[in-house]
Each structure stands twice: as structure tokens, then as C-alpha cells.
Design a protein around this motif. Structure first.
Motif, PDB file in Angstrom:
ATOM      1  N   ARG A   1       9.037  -8.032   1.782  1.00  0.00           N
ATOM      2  CA  ARG A   1       8.771  -7.012   0.771  1.00  0.00           C
ATOM      3  C   ARG A   1       7.462  -6.277   1.021  1.00  0.00           C
ATOM      4  N   VAL A   2       6.935  -6.439   2.232  1.00  0.00           N
ATOM      5  CA  VAL A   2       5.713  -5.743   2.650  1.00  0.00           C
ATOM      6  C   VAL A   2       5.998  -4.988   3.938  1.00  0.00           C
ATOM      7  N   ARG A   3       5.475  -3.765   4.033  1.00  0.00           N
ATOM      8  CA  ARG A   3       5.709  -2.938   5.219  1.00  0.00           C
ATOM      9  C   ARG A   3       4.552  -3.071   6.207  1.00  0.00           C
ATOM     10  N   PRO A   4       4.832  -2.913   7.503  1.00  0.00           N
ATOM     11  CA  PRO A   4       3.755  -2.962   8.509  1.00  0.00           C
ATOM     12  C   PRO A   4       2.670  -1.935   8.196  1.00  0.00           C
ATOM     13  N   GLY A   5       1.436  -2.323   8.386  1.00  0.00           N
ATOM     14  CA  GLY A   5       0.317  -1.423   8.148  1.00  0.00           C
ATOM     15  C   GLY A   5      -0.209  -1.424   6.733  1.00  0.00           C
ATOM     16  N   GLU A   6       0.519  -2.027   5.800  1.00  0.00           N
ATOM     17  CA  GLU A   6       0.060  -2.034   4.407  1.00  0.00           C
ATOM     18  C   GLU A   6      -1.102  -3.011   4.215  1.00  0.00           C
ATOM     19  N   ARG A   7      -2.014  -2.607   3.351  1.00  0.00           N
ATOM     20  CA  ARG A   7      -3.139  -3.463   2.977  1.00  0.00           C
ATOM     21  C   ARG A   7      -2.659  -4.400   1.871  1.00  0.00           C
ATOM     22  N   VAL A   8      -2.700  -5.703   2.154  1.00  0.00           N
ATOM     23  CA  VAL A   8      -2.124  -6.691   1.241  1.00  0.00           C
ATOM     24  C   VAL A   8      -3.184  -7.714   0.839  1.00  0.00           C
ATOM     25  N   LEU A   9      -3.285  -7.967  -0.452  1.00  0.00           N
ATOM     26  CA  LEU A   9      -4.197  -8.978  -0.969  1.00  0.00           C
ATOM     27  C   LEU A   9      -3.382 -10.192  -1.406  1.00  0.00           C
ATOM     28  N   ASP A  10      -3.647 -11.346  -0.783  1.00  0.00           N
ATOM     29  CA  ASP A  10      -2.965 -12.596  -1.129  1.00  0.00           C
ATOM     30  C   ASP A  10      -3.891 -13.400  -2.031  1.00  0.00           C
TER      31      ASP A  10
END
Length: 296
Positions: free
Chosen positions: A83-92
């Protein structure tokens, strides 16, 4: 040993402090020093700390191997990475031992971890030094600490249940970029009287997401897919752990009849009184739902 025990007993200020900090009515859960997460990390060694996801929810727990359980934990993480696309900034948020961070990184996303746990932070920095990590709670996090001005996605995996609904959702709105997504997977209580009181009430959570202006883009109930892990744990407890506890105490008192005379009945009652409702799949199915939400 007896000298050390006597010295500790006579140290009245230290004794009172210990009793005050560990009194029975006080919650001992501290996200900065979580003994359960540390235990799971040492047991599984795969940097994941969650229930796992089984494609076949009808699995007989007697047929589940340790390898199956590890694969289910990896598949659980894959649900989120998909559910996340390449290049996206993701906070876990509440990133545990960093397993999801590594999978996000391998998939081409730009992950950042957040954890208040000192040991977990040290492990992540040593294992994946190139992945940004913020040592903080969600409530105490500010964008000034973050490597990005905002995030395309924020993920909570079994971590939002420890956060106040309104406080947490206000903070998420600050962290998310316009059009950003909040991916939250967790278990929720259906009734206040649930045997295990962990997890937000589902009704309260759904009211809060509407109150804070989130739109539900996806709602996936994975309750049945996580239950095989509970069934496996329940099987181990009933068929191995409790019988071993009974055997161990009986063996101990058999060799020490004086102590057995004094404490054997109490020990037996304590073991017989152990309740396994927190890992009983039927109780979980009755009282809770495990749901993956994608909110915008």
C-alpha cells in the motif's frame, strides 16, 4: 547470596521505592522499555513484532511450524508495503525492531522510523544505518526532527492502540502531506467488557477518524487471518508450557518436602488458575476485530 539479600532488605529507601514502582495496581507498560517486545525479538529473530498474517485462516494449529509463523509475519508486513508506492516518504510509527523499515526500503520507498525504545533504536541504527530514525513517541514528535517536511504515508502497525485517539490523530494531520495516507493496522475492542482490555474501542476509533477529517479509503478485516497465530500460541501454552510448569513445581517440591508442605498447594492453585483468554482465538473472535485501515 544471603548477605546480599539481607543488605537489600535493610536498605529501606530502596525497598520502598521498588515497591512503589512495582505495585500491583500500576501499569508497568512503558513504550521505552517494553519487555514483551524484547522477548518476541529474541524468540523470532526476524525483526518483526506482530501477529502475522495467514493466507489460509483455517490452518490447524497442530500443523503450523515455526517456519510457517515466520512466513506469516513477513506476509503481514507485505500487506503494508503493498500500500506504499516507490519513492514515497513513509513514517513507521512504533517501528519495533525495524523489519518493516527494511521491507519498505527494499521496495523503493523512503522510510523513517520512530521508536522511544533505546534498545530497538540501537539495533536499527546498527543494522540499517542509512535509514533515518527518530527516537521519540508519536505525541512528542515534531517536523523539525524529521528528515522530510511532511510524509506521503504514515504507518501504525499495532502501535496506535497505545496512543490517545484525539492527540494521535491531531499529530498525524500535522505529519501528513496534503493527500497523504495513514495506514493503520491493529486490533479493536467491540465491547468495553472485553476479557482483554487492550486496543481502542472500534466505535470510538471510527468516530474519531470522522471527527478529525479522515476519509476511509480501505477497510480490510483480517481477524480470521491473524487467529492461526493465536491458536498456535494457545496450543503451545496448553500442551507444553502449563504441563511443564506443573512438572517443574512437582519435581521441585518432591525433592524438598519441607517447602512442599508449605507451598505446594499454593503453587498448584496458582498454575491451575492461569487464564489463557488473552491468547484464546475464540475469545478474540468474540470480543475484537483486527482491521487494516487506509485513511486519507
Amino acid at each position: 547470596m544471603s548477605t546480599n539479600v539481607l543488605a537489600r532488605l535493610l536498605n529501606v529507601p530502596a525497598l520502598l521505592r521498588h515497591l512503589r514502582e512495582h505495585r500491583a495496581d500500576k501499569s508497568v507498560w512503558d513504550p521505552a522499555d517494553d519487555l514483551e517486545l524484547t522477548l518476541y525479538g529474541e524468540m523470532f529473530g526476524n525483526n518483526f513484532l506482530h501477529y502475522g498474517y495467514f493466507d489460509d485462516p483455517t490452518r490447524d494449529p497442530k500443523t503450523i511450524s515455526f517456519s510457517d509463523l515466520l512466513q506469516a509475519m513477513d506476509d503481514y508486513a507485505s500487506l503494508l508495503v503493498q500500500r506504499v508506492r516507490p519513492g514515497e516518504r513513509v513514517l513507521d510509527v512504533g517501528c519495533g525492531m525495524g523489519g518493516l523499515l527494511a521491507k519498505l526500503d527494499a521496495a523503493g520507498a523512503k522510510p523513517t522510523g520512530v521508536t522511544p525504545n533505546l534498545a530497538h533504536a540501537a539495533h536499527i541504527r546498527k543494522t540499517w544505518p542509512h535509514i533515518p530514525l527518530l527516537q521519540s513517541t508519536l505525541e512528542g514528535l515534531t517536523l523539525a526532527q524529521a528528515p522530510a517536511a511532511s510524509f506521503d504515508a504514515v504507518i501504525n502497525s499495532e502501535s496506535f492502540q497505545y496512543i490517545d485517539l484525539d492527540t494521535g490523530m491531531r499529530k498525524l494531520r500535522e505529519l501528513l502531506a496534503p493527500g497523504g495516507r495513514w495506514i493503520n493496522i491493529d486490533y479493536f475492542r467491540l465491547v468495553p467488557s472485553a476479557k482483554n482490555t487492550s486496543g481502542h474501542m472500534l466505535a470510538d476509533f471510527e468516530q474519531a477518524i470522522a471527527r478529525h477529517g479522515f476519509t476511509v479509503r480501505e477497510r480490510l478485516d483480517v481477524t480470521e487471518n491473524v487467529l492461526p497465530a493465536l491458536s498456535f500460541a494457545h496450543l503451545l501454552a496448553t500442551r507444553i508450557a502449563l504441563p511443564m510448569a506443573r512438572f517443574g513445581t512437582q519435581k521441585f517440591f518432591l525433592k524438598r518436602p519441607f517447602w512442599g508442605y508449605l507451598f505446594a498447594d499454593t503453587a498448584r492453585q496458582k498454575i491451575d488458575g492461569i487464564k489463557l483468554h488473552t491468547i484464546d482465538p475464540d475469545v478474540f473472535r468474540r470480543d475484537k476485530r483486527y482491521i487494516l485501515f487506509v485513511l486519507e
